[in-house]
Design an enzyme around this catalytic site. Structure first.
Site, PDB file in Angstrom:
ATOM      1  N   LYS A 178       0.868  -1.176   0.000  1.00  0.00           N
ATOM      2  CA  LYS A 178       0.000   0.000   0.000  1.00  0.00           C
ATOM      3  C   LYS A 178       0.915   1.240   0.000  1.00  0.00           C
ATOM      4  CE  LYS A 178      -2.252   3.387   2.211  1.00  0.00           C
ATOM      5  NZ  LYS A 178      -1.776   4.326   1.283  1.00  0.00           N
ATOM      6  N   GLU A 253       9.498   1.737  10.670  1.00  0.00           N
ATOM      7  CA  GLU A 253      10.564   2.705  10.359  1.00  0.00           C
ATOM      8  C   GLU A 253       9.908   4.075  10.419  1.00  0.00           C
ATOM      9  OE1 GLU A 253      13.640   2.093  10.010  1.00  0.00           O
ATOM     10  OE2 GLU A 253      13.752  -0.026   9.506  1.00  0.00           O
ATOM     11  N   CYS A 287      13.641  10.909   6.492  1.00  0.00           N
ATOM     12  CA  CYS A 287      13.537  10.523   7.896  1.00  0.00           C
ATOM     13  C   CYS A 287      14.864  10.757   8.614  1.00  0.00           C
ATOM     14  CB  CYS A 287      13.126   9.067   7.992  1.00  0.00           C
ATOM     15  SG  CYS A 287      14.160   7.999   6.989  1.00  0.00           S
TER      16      CYS A 287
HETATM   17  P1  NAD Z   1       2.297   8.756   7.142  1.00  0.00           P
HETATM   18  O1  NAD Z   1       2.528   8.113   8.438  1.00  0.00           O
HETATM   19  O2  NAD Z   1       1.287   9.826   7.035  1.00  0.00           O
HETATM   20  O3  NAD Z   1       1.893   7.678   6.033  1.00  0.00           O
HETATM   21  C1  NAD Z   1       2.682   6.553   5.748  1.00  0.00           C
HETATM   22  C2  NAD Z   1       1.825   5.511   5.084  1.00  0.00           C
HETATM   23  O4  NAD Z   1       0.868   5.028   6.032  1.00  0.00           O
HETATM   24  C3  NAD Z   1       1.012   6.015   3.891  1.00  0.00           C
HETATM   25  O5  NAD Z   1       0.956   5.017   2.901  1.00  0.00           O
HETATM   26  C4  NAD Z   1      -0.367   6.231   4.507  1.00  0.00           C
HETATM   27  O6  NAD Z   1      -1.413   6.167   3.576  1.00  0.00           O
HETATM   28  C5  NAD Z   1      -0.437   5.077   5.476  1.00  0.00           C
HETATM   29  N1  NAD Z   1      -1.394   5.239   6.574  1.00  0.00           N
HETATM   30  C6  NAD Z   1      -1.915   6.379   7.068  1.00  0.00           C
HETATM   31  N2  NAD Z   1      -2.774   6.105   8.078  1.00  0.00           N
HETATM   32  C7  NAD Z   1      -2.773   4.756   8.235  1.00  0.00           C
HETATM   33  C8  NAD Z   1      -3.432   3.865   9.124  1.00  0.00           C
HETATM   34  N3  NAD Z   1      -4.263   4.291  10.059  1.00  0.00           N
HETATM   35  N4  NAD Z   1      -3.178   2.550   8.997  1.00  0.00           N
HETATM   36  C9  NAD Z   1      -2.305   2.090   8.080  1.00  0.00           C
HETATM   37  N5  NAD Z   1      -1.662   2.883   7.200  1.00  0.00           N
HETATM   38  C10 NAD Z   1      -1.892   4.208   7.275  1.00  0.00           C
HETATM   39  O7  NAD Z   1       3.735   9.261   6.661  1.00  0.00           O
HETATM   40  P2  NAD Z   1       4.064  10.160   5.407  1.00  0.00           P
HETATM   41  O8  NAD Z   1       3.603  11.541   5.713  1.00  0.00           O
HETATM   42  O9  NAD Z   1       3.617   9.477   4.167  1.00  0.00           O
HETATM   43  O10 NAD Z   1       5.674  10.100   5.429  1.00  0.00           O
HETATM   44  C11 NAD Z   1       6.446  10.919   6.197  1.00  0.00           C
HETATM   45  C12 NAD Z   1       6.886  10.215   7.462  1.00  0.00           C
HETATM   46  O11 NAD Z   1       7.568   9.003   7.150  1.00  0.00           O
HETATM   47  C13 NAD Z   1       7.865  11.025   8.252  1.00  0.00           C
HETATM   48  O12 NAD Z   1       7.529  11.016   9.610  1.00  0.00           O
HETATM   49  C14 NAD Z   1       9.184  10.315   8.040  1.00  0.00           C
HETATM   50  O13 NAD Z   1      10.124  10.496   9.042  1.00  0.00           O
HETATM   51  C15 NAD Z   1       8.753   8.906   7.924  1.00  0.00           C
HETATM   52  N6  NAD Z   1       9.776   8.139   7.218  1.00  0.00           N
HETATM   53  C16 NAD Z   1      10.529   7.218   7.913  1.00  0.00           C
HETATM   54  C17 NAD Z   1      11.548   6.510   7.271  1.00  0.00           C
HETATM   55  C18 NAD Z   1      12.384   5.495   7.981  1.00  0.00           C
HETATM   56  O14 NAD Z   1      12.960   4.634   7.323  1.00  0.00           O
HETATM   57  N7  NAD Z   1      12.513   5.531   9.298  1.00  0.00           N
HETATM   58  C19 NAD Z   1      11.777   6.734   5.927  1.00  0.00           C
HETATM   59  C20 NAD Z   1      11.001   7.673   5.261  1.00  0.00           C
HETATM   60  C21 NAD Z   1       9.991   8.353   5.921  1.00  0.00           C
END
Ligand code: NAD
Length: 495
Positions: A178, A253, A287
């Site tokens: 997803k 992550e 991140c």
């Molecule tokens: P997000 O948490 O808003 O979304 C991530 C994913 O989760 C998306 O596909 C979203 O549709 C899905 N999602 C949202 N609500 C959900 C739910 N209730 N259940 C299951 N899935 C759900 O994050 P974002 O805004 O897309 O990305 C930015 C974030 O990602 C930042 O906080 C960043 O630090 C983090 N990030 C972490 C890493 C790492 O490897 N540690 C790498 C890249 C980004």
């Protein structure tokens, strides 16, 4: 009116639209215009994708395929990704605004994960236990978990997906992906290569749509055995709680507020470049962003001036152009969030040394840009130093000595990455020992490899991606006991 590119999901080897026939438009953050559309799925689509993955796991060629053959499929996939690297890179640039200069390198490097984990596929070994009981032969096997839900964010869709796919497939699992609702296109484009590589239908499936609709349904689905999630810490906590209710395996992550620490004995010109790459590469939407620049007080003014000077020279522009150094923010809500944080920092008394606004250049007006922004004399208690901004906003924080540097570096809820700039090997190793983070870079920043484990301490996550440890995240151990004696001893006592 420009015709939108059309991307469909792959479920059970077929290209499919959503059950409702609805679509989500994907907007190019440089033009502010929709350029593609992807299916807007709901729980019915999730059921279909999980069923396809479950069927492929329990029956069909994948279930009985020798691990060596699995590894060869992964190798072939790597070759096909290398062949399509430019096309995949361009799709991702249109979708999320990352620089083509960076994406071209990323898509050329992604095959290495498939080669590495393809090589590990037939090295997943159990063991024979020299058991302490007579007449029993006891051994272990390491088996795949089942259906893995891979949920990815918008900032690096293909790379972060690869970190999950390569070990999960090498271990013999099947997958439902997803991607983020903002940036699904490169993931959907990748799917055709699985079929060409020879993966059986149903091994890798996709569903596209909103997190609260289908992400949640996927996490809760009874046939999903594991959730491999990359995203924000608040969503990660929701995913973790939901997975806990169903006793699922999880890797998370999550975000970071990484300290990038410059000591007075460092090569300051290199350190300044490291500070810039830590926060302005990918417009700070990583991140691992080194969003807290800790600078020893004796060189604070000099380093701050140099960082500002180099950041001021950054060329903002079309992410497709090889001359651009800073691209747009990927989504409009994220640009609002970044601008809100800039206001918060100013209201808390941080001194804006550079940027802080939407750029005025007319050629940038359609895109979702924010100027590279630097705040000086930030205190680590300010929100700008505590919360993840996920944008091109740097906080410079002074410190006196090693003790204070460690205290500030570790005074965060996160623990994803960190940087140390020093010419003293003793100081480098001591800092690396004491920083509470999954990655410490010394005299460099933002290096990753398929061989090197990556993951968070504290609220930055659970589990590791890349490196040999990662395949263990997609396996479970079975212990087999075989009685070699004739007959069964006293059935009323434990053997
Ligand atoms: P997000 O948490 O808003 O979304 C991530 C994913 O989760 C998306 O596909 C979203 O549709 C899905 N999602 C949202 N609500 C959900 C739910 N209730 N259940 C299951 N899935 C759900 O994050 P974002 O805004 O897309 O990305 C930015 C974030 O990602 C930042 O906080 C960043 O630090 C983090 N990030 C972490 C890493 C790492 O490897 N540690 C790498 C890249 C980004």
């Amino acid at each position: 009116m420009v015709e939108l590119a059309h991307f469909r999901n792959t479920v059970g080897g077929e290209h499919v639209e959503s059950a409702t026939g609805n679509w989500i438009e994907s907007v190019n953050p440089y033009t502010g215009e929709p350029w593609a559309k992807v299916p807007h799925c709901n729980a019915t689509d999730v059921d279909a994708a999980v069923d396809a993955a479950h069927n492929a796991f329990v029956k069909g060629p994948w279930a009985t395929m020798a691990p060596t053959a699995r590894g060869k499929l992964l190798h072939r996939l790597g070759d096909l990704i290398a062949r399509e690297a430019s096309k995949l890179a361009e799709i991702e640039v249109r979708d999320n605004g990352k620089l083509l200069a960076e994406m071209a390198g990323q898509t050329r490097y992604i095959p290495e994960w498939f080669y590495y984990f393809g090589g590990l596929a037939d090295k997943i070994e159990g063991g024979v236990i020299p058991i302490d009981k007579p007449d029993l032969f006891t051994y272990t096997k390491r088996e795949p978990l089942g259906v893995v839900a891979a949920i990815t964010p918008w900032n690096s869709p293909l790379l972060l997906l690869t970190w999950k796919l390569a070990p999960a497939l090498a271990a013999g699992n099947t997958i439902v992906i997803k991607p983020s609702e903002f940036t699904s296109c490169s993931t959907l484009a990748l799917m055709d290569l699985f079929r060409e590589a020879g993966f059986p239908d149903g091994v890798v499936n996709t569903v596209t749509g909103y997190g609260h609709e289908i992400g949640a349904a996927l996490v809760e689905h009874p046939k999903v055995a594991k959730v491999a999630f990359t995203g924000g810490d608040a969503t990660g906590a929701r995913v973790y709680a939901s997975a806990a209710r169903h006793i699922k395996h999880v890797t998370l992550e999550l975000g970071g507020k990484s300290p990038n620490i410059i000591f007075e004995d460092a090569n300051l010109d290199d350190a300044v470049k490291g500070a810039i790459s830590g926060i302005f590469a990918a417009s700070g939407q990583t991140c691992i962003a080194g969003s807290r620049l800790l600078v020893q007080r004796s060189v604070y003014d000099e380093v701050s001036a140099k960082v500002v000077e180099l950041a001021r020279s950054a060329r903002l522009g079309d992410p497709m152009s090889p001359h651009t150094q800073v691209g747009p923010i990927t989504t409009l809500p994220q640009r609002h969030k970044v601008l809100d944080y800039i206001n918060v920092a100013e209201s808390e008394g941080a001194k804006c040394l550079l940027g802080g606004k939407i750029p005025e250049a007319p050629e940038l007006a359609r895109g979702w840009f924010v100027e590279p922004t630097i705040f000086g004399n930030v205190s680590n208690s300010m929100r700008i130093a505590r919360e993840e901004v996920f944008g091109p906003v740097l906080s410079i924080i002074p410190f006196e000595d090693d003790e204070e540097a460690i205290e500030i570096a570790n005074d965060t809820i996160f623990g994803l990455a960190s940087g140390v700039w020093t010419s003293s090997i003793r100081r480098a190793i001591r800092m690396a020992d004491r920083i509470r983070a999954g990655t410490v870079w010394v005299n460099t920043y933002r290096a990753v490899s398929f061989m090197a484990p990556f993951g968070g301490y504290k609220l930055s996550g659970i589990g590791r991606e890349s490196g040999q440890d990662a395949i263990g995240e997609y396996l479970q151990t079975k212990c087999v006991w075989i009685n070699l004696a004739e007959g069964v001893p006293n059935p009323f006592v434990m053997r």
